[in-house]
Write a protein that holds these residues in place. Structure first.
Motif, PDB file in Angstrom:
ATOM      1  N   SER A 134       0.803  -0.845  -0.171  1.00  0.00           N
ATOM      2  CA  SER A 134      -0.012  -0.071   0.132  1.00  0.00           C
ATOM      3  C   SER A 134       1.116   1.300  -0.291  1.00  0.00           C
ATOM      4  O   SER A 134       1.988   1.440   1.195  1.00  0.00           O
ATOM      5  CB  SER A 134      -0.780   0.541   1.209  1.00  0.00           C
ATOM      6  OG  SER A 134      -1.581   1.370   1.263  1.00  0.00           O
ATOM      7  N   TYR A 136      -0.496   4.880   1.010  1.00  0.00           N
ATOM      8  CA  TYR A 136      -1.150   5.070   1.305  1.00  0.00           C
ATOM      9  C   TYR A 136      -1.866   4.356   1.917  1.00  0.00           C
ATOM     10  O   TYR A 136      -2.991   3.669   1.800  1.00  0.00           O
ATOM     11  CB  TYR A 136      -1.528   6.574   1.485  1.00  0.00           C
ATOM     12  CG  TYR A 136      -0.312   7.792   0.681  1.00  0.00           C
ATOM     13  CD1 TYR A 136       0.633   8.126   2.182  1.00  0.00           C
ATOM     14  CD2 TYR A 136       0.017   7.658  -0.108  1.00  0.00           C
ATOM     15  CE1 TYR A 136       1.928   8.831   1.415  1.00  0.00           C
ATOM     16  CE2 TYR A 136       0.775   8.380  -1.299  1.00  0.00           C
ATOM     17  CZ  TYR A 136       2.115   8.885   0.081  1.00  0.00           C
ATOM     18  OH  TYR A 136       2.678   9.937  -0.833  1.00  0.00           O
ATOM     19  N   THR A 137      -2.298   4.294   3.435  1.00  0.00           N
ATOM     20  CA  THR A 137      -3.042   3.712   4.422  1.00  0.00           C
ATOM     21  C   THR A 137      -3.948   4.394   5.199  1.00  0.00           C
ATOM     22  O   THR A 137      -3.438   5.437   6.087  1.00  0.00           O
ATOM     23  CB  THR A 137      -3.012   2.359   5.452  1.00  0.00           C
ATOM     24  OG1 THR A 137      -2.591   1.424   3.917  1.00  0.00           O
ATOM     25  CG2 THR A 137      -4.238   2.002   5.187  1.00  0.00           C
ATOM     26  N   VAL A 144      -6.758   0.797   1.511  1.00  0.00           N
ATOM     27  CA  VAL A 144      -5.787   1.427   0.832  1.00  0.00           C
ATOM     28  C   VAL A 144      -5.267   1.724  -0.507  1.00  0.00           C
ATOM     29  O   VAL A 144      -6.493   1.833  -0.890  1.00  0.00           O
ATOM     30  CB  VAL A 144      -4.599   0.019   0.936  1.00  0.00           C
ATOM     31  CG1 VAL A 144      -4.831  -0.835   2.290  1.00  0.00           C
ATOM     32  CG2 VAL A 144      -5.936  -1.447   0.323  1.00  0.00           C
ATOM     33  N   ALA A 165      -1.788  -6.922   1.867  1.00  0.00           N
ATOM     34  CA  ALA A 165      -1.433  -5.656   1.660  1.00  0.00           C
ATOM     35  C   ALA A 165      -0.773  -5.625   2.663  1.00  0.00           C
ATOM     36  O   ALA A 165      -0.522  -5.995   4.206  1.00  0.00           O
ATOM     37  CB  ALA A 165      -2.528  -4.527   2.020  1.00  0.00           C
ATOM     38  N   VAL A 167       1.702  -3.011   4.065  1.00  0.00           N
ATOM     39  CA  VAL A 167       1.583  -1.921   4.744  1.00  0.00           C
ATOM     40  C   VAL A 167       2.400  -1.204   5.577  1.00  0.00           C
ATOM     41  O   VAL A 167       2.732  -1.274   6.871  1.00  0.00           O
ATOM     42  CB  VAL A 167      -0.323  -1.240   5.543  1.00  0.00           C
ATOM     43  CG1 VAL A 167      -0.410   0.167   6.284  1.00  0.00           C
ATOM     44  CG2 VAL A 167      -1.421  -1.901   5.091  1.00  0.00           C
ATOM     45  N   THR A 171       3.055   4.952   6.527  1.00  0.00           N
ATOM     46  CA  THR A 171       2.307   5.704   5.129  1.00  0.00           C
ATOM     47  C   THR A 171       1.354   5.944   5.447  1.00  0.00           C
ATOM     48  O   THR A 171      -0.020   6.134   5.063  1.00  0.00           O
ATOM     49  CB  THR A 171       2.678   5.195   3.599  1.00  0.00           C
ATOM     50  OG1 THR A 171       2.333   3.736   4.627  1.00  0.00           O
ATOM     51  CG2 THR A 171       4.088   4.914   3.347  1.00  0.00           C
ATOM     52  N   ILE A 172       1.028   5.425   6.764  1.00  0.00           N
ATOM     53  CA  ILE A 172      -0.412   5.365   7.513  1.00  0.00           C
ATOM     54  C   ILE A 172      -0.944   7.401   7.367  1.00  0.00           C
ATOM     55  O   ILE A 172      -0.347   8.031   8.592  1.00  0.00           O
ATOM     56  CB  ILE A 172      -0.984   4.489   8.418  1.00  0.00           C
ATOM     57  CG1 ILE A 172      -0.753   2.990   8.580  1.00  0.00           C
ATOM     58  CG2 ILE A 172      -2.224   4.670   9.444  1.00  0.00           C
ATOM     59  CD1 ILE A 172      -0.274   2.247   9.684  1.00  0.00           C
ATOM     60  N   TYR A 222      -4.259  -7.525   6.452  1.00  0.00           N
ATOM     61  CA  TYR A 222      -3.688  -5.934   6.696  1.00  0.00           C
ATOM     62  C   TYR A 222      -2.459  -6.094   6.670  1.00  0.00           C
ATOM     63  O   TYR A 222      -2.279  -6.482   8.063  1.00  0.00           O
ATOM     64  CB  TYR A 222      -3.628  -4.968   6.586  1.00  0.00           C
ATOM     65  CG  TYR A 222      -4.585  -3.406   5.574  1.00  0.00           C
ATOM     66  CD1 TYR A 222      -5.470  -4.903   4.476  1.00  0.00           C
ATOM     67  CD2 TYR A 222      -5.424  -3.198   6.042  1.00  0.00           C
ATOM     68  CE1 TYR A 222      -6.475  -4.385   3.660  1.00  0.00           C
ATOM     69  CE2 TYR A 222      -6.823  -2.836   5.841  1.00  0.00           C
ATOM     70  CZ  TYR A 222      -6.492  -3.100   4.257  1.00  0.00           C
ATOM     71  OH  TYR A 222      -7.684  -3.036   3.692  1.00  0.00           O
ATOM     72  N   VAL A 224       0.880  -4.570   8.812  1.00  0.00           N
ATOM     73  CA  VAL A 224       1.305  -3.484   9.292  1.00  0.00           C
ATOM     74  C   VAL A 224       2.913  -3.425   9.823  1.00  0.00           C
ATOM     75  O   VAL A 224       3.159  -4.206  10.418  1.00  0.00           O
ATOM     76  CB  VAL A 224       0.464  -2.611  10.164  1.00  0.00           C
ATOM     77  CG1 VAL A 224       0.877  -1.724  11.106  1.00  0.00           C
ATOM     78  CG2 VAL A 224      -0.530  -2.023   9.857  1.00  0.00           C
TER      79      VAL A 224
END
Length: 228
Positions: A134, A136-137, A144, A165, A167, A171-172, A222, A224
């Motif tokens: 991703s 950005y999330t 995502v 995805a 992540v 980028t969150i 996801y 992270v």
């Protein structure tokens, strides 16, 4: 860099059909209140991660959290949870940068190849799992944001039965307001297709009953990665 062609002639024709002169020197409006900027602005990056984690429950998405060093193990666990089998991934240097190729080599993995569009499409249809990173999330919605281009076909996240995805924590962002601002900074170099995906495919259009897997992956995860 991309270029917009025939913009003025298009706008002139549009204005003519509307029966009014084409506007010039249009000023960007200034708004007294911008709630889209203020919502969740007080949250730290760790707070955003927690918000995303909670939102994953609402969108029926399995949540994993790991470090860069442990990402290969976390990815393998997610793949095994979905039964392994055939895998489709984007052509993305981040798989190698995060030492994931060794994991993917243990499975029937195909890398998206725009030079072989027919085979890539067929492999997407047959794949059990699609995997990509991703860009950005959105913590608010658990969405995502994917930049799709010739090396990152949309089918990777849309056609396989399940979807993973990866992540990066850095980028969150709170919501699409911040993602759009970052995308705008890239100017005309941005991908021609930006997809927003929120968990597995679902629809509640029929009698207001939630149906999962109508037009895409039935399950989603996801992962992270703490890259900060």
């Amino acid at each position: 860099m991309s270029k917009i062609y025939n913009k003025d002639s298009f706008l002139e024709e549009l204005s003519s059909n509307l029966g009014r002169p084409m506007p010039t020197n249009v000023d960007k409006p200034t708004y007294e209140h911008r709630p889209q900027d203020e919502l969740y602005s007080e949250l730290s990056q760790d707070d955003l991660v927690e918000k995303l984690k909670l939102q994953c429950e609402n969108i029926h998405t399995t949540y994993y959290e790991t470090t860069k060093a442990e990402l290969p193990t976390a990815l393998k666990d997610a793949i095994e949870e979905y039964g392994g089998g055939s895998i489709l991934v984007s052509k993305d240097d981040r798989f190698e940068d995060n030492n994931l190729n060794g994991v993917l080599d243990d499975y029937d993995t195909f890398v998206w190849d725009y030079m072989n569009a027919e085979e890539s499409h067929n492999r997407a249809i047959d794949a059990n799992i699609g995997i990509n990173f991703s860009e950005y999330t959105l913590a608010e919605s658990g969405t995502v944001v994917l930049f799709n281009d010739q090396h990152k076909g949309r089918s990777v996240s849309l056609l396989p039965r399940t979807y993973i995805a990866i992540v990066p924590k850095s980028t969150i962002v709170p919501r699409f307001t911040q993602a759009a601002r970052e995308i705008r900074k890239q100017g005309m170099d941005i991908s021609s297709c930006v997809n927003l995906i929120t968990g597995p495919s679902n629809s509640a259009d029929i009698e207001m009953k939630l149906i999962v897997g109508v037009h895409g992956p039935i399950k989603a995860s996801y992962i992270v990665v703490n890259d900060i």
